[in-house]
Design a protein around this motif. Structure first.
Motif, PDB file in Angstrom:
ATOM      1  N   ASP A  51       0.816  -1.206   0.000  1.00 38.29           N
ATOM      2  CA  ASP A  51       0.000   0.000   0.000  1.00 38.29           C
ATOM      3  C   ASP A  51       0.859   1.270   0.000  1.00 38.29           C
ATOM      4  O   ASP A  51       0.506   2.277  -0.635  1.00 38.29           O
ATOM      5  CB  ASP A  51      -0.944   0.002   1.207  1.00 38.29           C
ATOM      6  N   VAL A  52       1.982   1.233   0.708  1.00 43.31           N
ATOM      7  CA  VAL A  52       2.885   2.388   0.718  1.00 43.31           C
ATOM      8  C   VAL A  52       3.501   2.591  -0.662  1.00 43.31           C
ATOM      9  O   VAL A  52       3.637   3.723  -1.145  1.00 43.31           O
ATOM     10  CB  VAL A  52       3.971   2.214   1.797  1.00 43.31           C
ATOM     11  N   ILE A  53       3.879   1.493  -1.309  1.00 46.94           N
ATOM     12  CA  ILE A  53       4.432   1.576  -2.663  1.00 46.94           C
ATOM     13  C   ILE A  53       3.409   2.172  -3.619  1.00 46.94           C
ATOM     14  O   ILE A  53       3.714   3.082  -4.412  1.00 46.94           O
ATOM     15  CB  ILE A  53       4.873   0.182  -3.147  1.00 46.94           C
ATOM     16  N   VAL A  54       2.169   1.690  -3.558  1.00 50.61           N
ATOM     17  CA  VAL A  54       1.127   2.178  -4.471  1.00 50.61           C
ATOM     18  C   VAL A  54       0.868   3.665  -4.232  1.00 50.61           C
ATOM     19  O   VAL A  54       0.685   4.430  -5.189  1.00 50.61           O
ATOM     20  CB  VAL A  54      -0.164   1.349  -4.305  1.00 50.61           C
ATOM     21  N   LYS A  55       0.857   4.086  -2.984  1.00 46.58           N
ATOM     22  CA  LYS A  55       0.662   5.506  -2.692  1.00 46.58           C
ATOM     23  C   LYS A  55       1.768   6.343  -3.336  1.00 46.58           C
ATOM     24  O   LYS A  55       1.509   7.411  -3.900  1.00 46.58           O
ATOM     25  CB  LYS A  55       0.628   5.729  -1.183  1.00 46.58           C
ATOM     26  N   ASP A  56       3.003   5.843  -3.283  1.00 46.49           N
ATOM     27  CA  ASP A  56       4.115   6.570  -3.891  1.00 46.49           C
ATOM     28  C   ASP A  56       3.985   6.589  -5.416  1.00 46.49           C
ATOM     29  O   ASP A  56       4.272   7.600  -6.061  1.00 46.49           O
ATOM     30  CB  ASP A  56       5.441   5.938  -3.486  1.00 46.49           C
ATOM     31  N   VAL A  57       3.553   5.470  -5.995  1.00 43.38           N
ATOM     32  CA  VAL A  57       3.332   5.417  -7.447  1.00 43.38           C
ATOM     33  C   VAL A  57       2.312   6.472  -7.858  1.00 43.38           C
ATOM     34  O   VAL A  57       2.522   7.238  -8.807  1.00 43.38           O
ATOM     35  CB  VAL A  57       2.870   4.012  -7.883  1.00 43.38           C
ATOM     36  N   HIS A  58       1.200   6.513  -7.163  1.00 41.15           N
ATOM     37  CA  HIS A  58       0.169   7.494  -7.503  1.00 41.15           C
ATOM     38  C   HIS A  58       0.685   8.919  -7.325  1.00 41.15           C
ATOM     39  O   HIS A  58       0.328   9.818  -8.101  1.00 41.15           O
ATOM     40  CB  HIS A  58      -1.073   7.256  -6.649  1.00 41.15           C
ATOM     41  N   GLY A  59       1.536   9.122  -6.330  1.00 38.17           N
ATOM     42  CA  GLY A  59       2.102  10.445  -6.129  1.00 38.17           C
ATOM     43  C   GLY A  59       3.021  10.876  -7.256  1.00 38.17           C
ATOM     44  O   GLY A  59       3.162  12.074  -7.533  1.00 38.17           O
ATOM     45  N   ALA A  60       3.647   9.894  -7.926  1.00 35.65           N
ATOM     46  CA  ALA A  60       4.527  10.201  -9.058  1.00 35.65           C
ATOM     47  C   ALA A  60       3.752  10.562 -10.319  1.00 35.65           C
ATOM     48  O   ALA A  60       4.331  11.099 -11.266  1.00 35.65           O
ATOM     49  CB  ALA A  60       5.446   9.016  -9.341  1.00 35.65           C
ATOM     50  N   ARG A  61       2.469  10.247 -10.355  1.00 39.80           N
ATOM     51  CA  ARG A  61       1.570  10.575 -11.465  1.00 39.80           C
ATOM     52  C   ARG A  61       2.140  10.123 -12.821  1.00 39.80           C
ATOM     53  O   ARG A  61       2.309  10.922 -13.749  1.00 39.80           O
ATOM     54  CB  ARG A  61       1.263  12.068 -11.480  1.00 39.80           C
TER      55      ARG A  61
END
Length: 298
Positions: A51-61
Motif C-alpha cells: 500500500d505504501v508503494i502504491v501511494k508513492d506510485v500514484h504520487g509520481a503521477r
C-alpha cells in the motif's frame, strides 16, 4: 520536438493476506506453496508495504502503470478476484497493464476463468485476446507477453513458445516501421543466465535472438524479486533490460525490500532515450530514490 512518457513498473505483488483455501481442492503445487507461505512468505509479503508503494506510485503521477506478473500466490480463485479489485484500485485499464507470472497459474481449471478475470487489464486496445497483445499510448507501444506456464513441483520456469515468439517478431518489426517506442513486458528474466535452471525462461536464447534481430526500446521483467539491469544488443544499439523487486517485500527481511521503477521515455532528434529512477521502501518505512540514470547511450 520533445515527447516524454513516464511508465511506472511494479512486479511480484504476491497479494496478501492469503484467503483460507479449501485444502481438498488444492493441487500438489498449491499445497507446497501453502506450506511455503506459512513457513516464511507471509512474513515477507505484506499488504501494508504494498500500500505504501502504491501511494508513492500514484504520487509520481505516471502516464501508465505496468505490472509484470505474480499478482497472487497460489492461483486460488479468491486470490485472483482480490487481485482484480487491487488492479482496479491501481487505475483503470486504460492506465494500467498487467501480465501473468508463474504463481498466477498454480491452479488451472476448466470451470474457473483464472487470470482471465484480469482480461480488461491484460489485453490490447482493440479487444484482442491472447499474447502478445499491444497497447498504444501516443507513440509508446506496450507489448504484453506471457511466460506463465504450469510447471512441476520445485520448478518456477517459464516459456513463451514458438508461436508467441513469431508473433512478437512480426509485431516488433511493424511497430519499428511506424516509429513507436516498443516496451516489452514479460515476467521471467528474458535473457540466458539471469535465473537458475529451476527458475529460468526456457526459451530465453530464442527470445534474445528475436530482440537482437528486430530490436526494442525497453524490456521490463520481474520474477527475481530484486533490482536488475542488463542489456541485449539490438539492430540500433543496446536494449535496456530492467527488473523490478517485489512490490510487497518487507524491507527488514533477508531478501531485498520492496520497490518499483519509473521509466521516462523521451523522443528527441528522432531517437528514443530511456531514463530510470528506482524507488525503494526503506527500513524507516519511507520511500526514497535509490538510483537514477539514463540507460540509452548517446
Amino acid at each position: 520536438m520533445l515527447q516524454t512518457f513516464t511508465l511506472a513498473h511494479l512486479s511480484d505483488v504476491h497479494l496478501a493476506p492469503l484467503p483460507a483455501p479449501r485444502l481438498l481442492g488444492l493441487n500438489a503445487k498449491q499445497a507446497l506453496g501453502l506450506i511455503n507461505w506459512h513457513r516464511s512468505r507471509k512474513a515477507h509479503h505484506l499488504r501494508k508495504v504494498l500500500d505504501v508503494i502504491v501511494k508513492d506510485v500514484h504520487g509520481a503521477r505516471p502516464d501508465h502503470i505496468a505490472v509484470t506478473g505474480d499478482l497472487v500466490n497460489l492461483g486460488l480463485p479468491e486470490e485472483q478476484a482480490a487481485a482484480l479489485d487491487w488492479l482496479t484500485s491501481l487505475g483503470q485499464p486504460a492506465q494500467v497493464t498487467a501480465i501473468p507470472g508463474n504463481h498466477d497459474v498454480y491452479g488451472l481449471s476448466r470451470n474457473d476463468p483464472g487470470t482471465e478475470r484480469w482480461r480488461a487489464f491484460m489485453g490490447g486496445d482493440t479487444g484482442q485476446s491472447g499474447f502478445p497483445f499491444v497497447k498504444k499510448r501516443g507513440k509508446i507501444a506496450l507489448i504484453g507477453l506471457s511466460s506463465a506456464v504450469p510447471t512441476p513441483l520445485l520448478f518456477a520456469t517459464g516459456r513463451l513458445g514458438a508461436a508467441q515468439r513469431e508473433t512478437l517478431r512480426r509485431t516488433l518489426a511493424q511497430l519499428r516501421q511506424s516509429g513507436f517506442a516498443r516496451v516489452v513486458l514479460i515476467h521471467h528474466p528474458p535473457l540466458p543466465g539471469l535465473a537458475d535452471r529451476f527458475r529460468r525462461l526456457e526459451d530465453a536464447a530464442e527470445l534474445a535472438d528475436v530482440l537482437a534481430r528486430e530490436g526494442a526500446e525497453l524490456v521490463l521483467h520481474g520474477h527475481n524479486h530484486r533490482e536488475m539491469l542488463n542489456e541485449v544488443q539490438g539492430p540500433d544499439g543496446p536494449i535496456p533490460v530492467v527488473g523490478a523487486p517485489s512490490a510487497s517485500a518487507s524491507p527488514d527481511h533477508h531478501e531485498p525490500g520492496s520497490g518499483y521503477n519509473l521509466l521516462r521515455l523521451s523522443l528527441a532528434e528522432e531517437r528514443w532515450r530511456v531514463h530510470l529512477t528506482r524507488r525503494a521502501h526503506g527500513s524507516d518505512g519511507l520511500i526514497g530514490t535509490t538510483e537514477e540514470r539514463t540507460l540509452t547511450k548517446s
